[in-house]
Structure formats: C-alpha cells, structure tokens
Design a protein around this motif. Structure first.
Motif, PDB file in Angstrom:
ATOM      1  N   LEU A 186     -31.177 -30.844  35.047  1.00 17.57           N
ATOM      2  CA  LEU A 186     -29.765 -30.540  34.794  1.00 17.57           C
ATOM      3  C   LEU A 186     -28.858 -30.674  36.017  1.00 17.57           C
ATOM      4  CD1 LEU A 186     -29.986 -27.446  32.388  1.00 17.57           C
ATOM      5  CD2 LEU A 186     -29.318 -29.784  31.803  1.00 17.57           C
ATOM      6  N   ASP A 187     -29.374 -30.437  37.195  1.00 17.23           N
ATOM      7  CA  ASP A 187     -28.516 -30.481  38.384  1.00 17.23           C
ATOM      8  C   ASP A 187     -28.023 -31.887  38.750  1.00 17.23           C
ATOM      9  OD1 ASP A 187     -28.248 -27.818  38.832  1.00 17.23           O
ATOM     10  OD2 ASP A 187     -29.626 -27.693  40.533  1.00 17.23           O
ATOM     11  N   PRO A 188     -28.868 -32.937  38.620  1.00 16.23           N
ATOM     12  CA  PRO A 188     -28.399 -34.276  39.016  1.00 16.23           C
ATOM     13  C   PRO A 188     -27.202 -34.721  38.188  1.00 16.23           C
ATOM     14  CG  PRO A 188     -30.787 -34.238  38.831  1.00 16.23           C
ATOM     15  CD  PRO A 188     -30.301 -32.941  38.256  1.00 16.23           C
ATOM     16  N   GLU A 189     -26.236 -35.371  38.837  1.00 18.16           N
ATOM     17  CA  GLU A 189     -25.052 -35.887  38.148  1.00 18.16           C
ATOM     18  C   GLU A 189     -25.236 -37.361  37.840  1.00 18.16           C
ATOM     19  OE1 GLU A 189     -21.158 -33.966  39.496  1.00 18.16           O
ATOM     20  OE2 GLU A 189     -22.317 -34.009  41.353  1.00 18.16           O
ATOM     21  N   GLY A 190     -24.463 -37.833  36.867  1.00 15.84           N
ATOM     22  CA  GLY A 190     -24.514 -39.247  36.513  1.00 15.84           C
ATOM     23  C   GLY A 190     -25.500 -39.514  35.393  1.00 15.84           C
ATOM     24  N   HIS A 191     -25.954 -40.732  35.301  1.00 20.27           N
ATOM     25  CA  HIS A 191     -26.939 -41.174  34.304  1.00 20.27           C
ATOM     26  C   HIS A 191     -26.404 -41.068  32.878  1.00 20.27           C
ATOM     27  CE1 HIS A 191     -29.639 -41.109  37.689  1.00 20.27           C
ATOM     28  NE2 HIS A 191     -29.503 -39.806  37.830  1.00 20.27           N
ATOM     29  N   GLY A 192     -25.107 -40.855  32.695  1.00 19.94           N
ATOM     30  CA  GLY A 192     -24.517 -40.837  31.363  1.00 19.94           C
ATOM     31  C   GLY A 192     -24.844 -39.625  30.525  1.00 19.94           C
ATOM     32  N   ARG A 197     -22.769 -29.244  35.876  1.00 21.02           N
ATOM     33  CA  ARG A 197     -21.312 -29.222  36.024  1.00 21.02           C
ATOM     34  C   ARG A 197     -20.634 -29.022  34.657  1.00 21.02           C
ATOM     35  NH1 ARG A 197     -17.723 -30.823  39.819  1.00 21.02           N
ATOM     36  NH2 ARG A 197     -19.373 -31.716  41.131  1.00 21.02           N
ATOM     37  N   HIS A 198     -21.112 -29.731  33.648  1.00 21.05           N
ATOM     38  CA  HIS A 198     -20.545 -29.593  32.314  1.00 21.05           C
ATOM     39  C   HIS A 198     -20.894 -28.232  31.707  1.00 21.05           C
ATOM     40  CE1 HIS A 198     -21.026 -33.957  32.988  1.00 21.05           C
ATOM     41  NE2 HIS A 198     -19.891 -34.058  32.324  1.00 21.05           N
ATOM     42  N   MET A 249     -24.162 -29.837  24.268  1.00 22.62           N
ATOM     43  CA  MET A 249     -24.088 -30.857  25.312  1.00 22.62           C
ATOM     44  C   MET A 249     -24.985 -32.056  25.013  1.00 22.62           C
ATOM     45  SD  MET A 249     -24.185 -28.338  28.643  1.00 22.62           S
ATOM     46  CE  MET A 249     -24.803 -29.654  29.695  1.00 22.62           C
ATOM     47  N   GLY A 250     -25.817 -31.944  23.990  1.00 18.82           N
ATOM     48  CA  GLY A 250     -26.743 -33.019  23.685  1.00 18.82           C
ATOM     49  C   GLY A 250     -27.978 -33.038  24.571  1.00 18.82           C
ATOM     50  N   ARG A 251     -28.259 -31.928  25.250  1.00 16.12           N
ATOM     51  CA  ARG A 251     -29.411 -31.858  26.148  1.00 16.12           C
ATOM     52  C   ARG A 251     -30.606 -31.211  25.450  1.00 16.12           C
ATOM     53  NH1 ARG A 251     -28.700 -33.353  31.446  1.00 16.12           N
ATOM     54  NH2 ARG A 251     -30.974 -33.445  31.273  1.00 16.12           N
ATOM     55  N   THR A 252     -31.135 -31.908  24.436  1.00 20.35           N
ATOM     56  CA  THR A 252     -32.317 -31.391  23.742  1.00 20.35           C
ATOM     57  C   THR A 252     -33.525 -31.340  24.668  1.00 20.35           C
ATOM     58  OG1 THR A 252     -32.773 -33.627  22.922  1.00 20.35           O
ATOM     59  CG2 THR A 252     -31.543 -32.155  21.469  1.00 20.35           C
TER      60      THR A 252
END
Length: 268
Positions: A186-192, A197-198, A249-252
């Motif tokens: 979860l911490d890394p940003e980017g990758h779509g 942060r969100h 958030m779509g983070r299944t």
C-alpha cells in the motif's frame, strides 16, 4: 427541531449573505460519526450560533458520506440472521449473511456462481486470443488469467472472521506480519492503483498531513502513521471499516492480507 434560520427551512442549508440564497452546508466539514447542526450553525445575519457539526446521537451512524446521521438498522428476527457487528457512530449494523456491509461473509451459492462465471470468462478469453491474436504472445492471456486468479483468491481467501471484522482497528497494528505485508503493497505510489495516500484521503485526513507523512517515509511507514492516526481520531473504527475502505479503493489484494488476521481470546 431547533433552527437558526427563519429563511432556510432545509436544516442542511444556511443563508448566504453574498448570494442572498439558501446554500447547502459544505460536506468538507463532515467526518464519519458526525452530522451538521441545524443551518450549519449560522443565523440569517451571518453570525455563528453553534459549531458546524455535532456527533451522531446514540443509535445513529454516519460514514461521512451524508450530512445527517441515520438510525441504526436492526437485524430481522425469525429468519436465521444474527448480528455480526453492532452499529456504532460510523457504520451501520451488519447481519449474517451479509455481502455489502461485511467483507467477511459470503453466501455459499453466490460464491459458486461467481467462481464459475470467472472460470468461464477466463477460458473464453484464452481461446479468443489464442485463435485470433497470436501476435500478442500471450500477454492478454496472462492478464486475463491474472484477473481470474485475483478474483478467485479474493473470494476464497479474502474473508474476515466475524470476530476480526468487529475487532478494533488496533488489531492491525498489533499483528506485525500483516502490517508489514500491508505496508509493502500500500505504501508505494504509482502503478495505476490507489495507495496509502488515497486511503488517508478516504479517512478525511487533509492533503497537508498526507504530504508531510510521505515526506517522512524514510523513517516511518505512511500506512503505520495513518493507522495510528485513525485509531486516535476514530477510536470506534473496526478492522471491518478498514476492509470496507480498501474495497472502495479496489484494493482486494490488501483485503486478502487482512484476512490473515485471526481472532484470539483477546478479540472483542
């Protein structure tokens, strides 16, 4: 009901002296567990008579998406349902079986139907690309199978124990293995994909706080800082509340990690 305005009958509006109209209270002031006071606390002369928001009354809840708290639901009796999570200031009551409000529980028949549908879509995609798009060298096939795999993984493993779903959010911080896995994805940003942060924004933390937290990531994980902040700001939040936001958030993949939490004798 008490009102601070004679001109605005809708209690979620106030009289704007500049436009000479009744305007809606600004939702940016609402956070989970709170609602607007009548007329946002403003009188018709522009003077403030009260704070903009107030806590939800007992047996009422608001997840931060409405200007008014809603009455807690009661699980129906006599139909084999039971209360899995009691209503609190930020979430409604959850009954078993439950698909929308509890990430932890799925109706067995629904699981079978969805799994079969995923397998059929995956197989169909495979044959279409194999026959009509060989130049892609299997990349679309791998993408389709990846989606299929994640869907099956979520349905078979991404389920929280009812006791875990209702447990205080602090449980995530106490399980170092689960916390570390969540930090990694979860911490890394980017990758779509949406990240910590969100998630902080979903939890109503201001952008200045989020930027500062990320500026200090070399010394401390933004996710750990966020979870510590949430447990202080919203002490009534549960693991299920976090799972709900991750779902939005779509983070299944993160919910699958949360599902590794196990209830203990200390789980309430």
């Amino acid at each position: 009901t008490m009102s601070y305005s004679y001109l605005c009958t809708d209690l979620q509006t106030y009289f704007n002296l500049q436009t000479k109209q009744c305007v809606s209270c600004d939702m940016k002031w609402i956070k989970p567990g709170y609602e607007f006071v009548p007329n946002c606390g403003y009188a018709d002369d522009g003077g403030r008579r009260d704070s903009r928001t107030q806590k939800c009354a007992d047996n009422y809840w608001n997840d931060g998406k409405s200007g008014k708290c809603q009455m807690c639901s009661a699980c129906p009796t006599g139909v084999g349902l039971r209360t899995v999570r009691q209503c609190n200031a930020t979430v409604d009551t959850c009954c078993e079986p439950c698909v929308y409000c509890c990430v932890s529980l799925f109706i067995p028949g629904l699981v079978i139907i969805v799994l079969l549908a995923c397998v059929m879509v995956g197989a169909l995609t495979y044959f279409i690309y194999k026959r009509k798009n060989k130049s892609c060298q299997g990349r679309p096939i791998k993408g389709a199978l990846s989606v299929l795999f994640m869907s099956i993984l979520f349905l078979t493993q991404g389920r929280l124990f009812p006791q875990v779903s209702a447990a205080p959010l602090r449980m995530v911080l106490d399980d170092l293995d689960v916390l570390e896995e969540l930090i990694i994805i979860l911490d890394p940003e980017g990758h779509g994909v949406k990240c910590t942060r969100h998630l902080a924004s979903y939890c109503n933390f201001p952008s200045t706080w989020i930027n500062y937290t990320y500026s200090m990531r070399d010394s401390k994980s933004p996710l750990k800082t966020l979870l510590e902040g949430v447990t202080t700001k919203y002490p009534e939040w549960t693991v299920g509340d976090l799972a709900r936001l991750l779902g939005e958030m779509g983070r299944t993949d993160a919910i699958v990690v949360l599902a590794k939490l196990r209830p203990s004798v200390h789980t309430v």
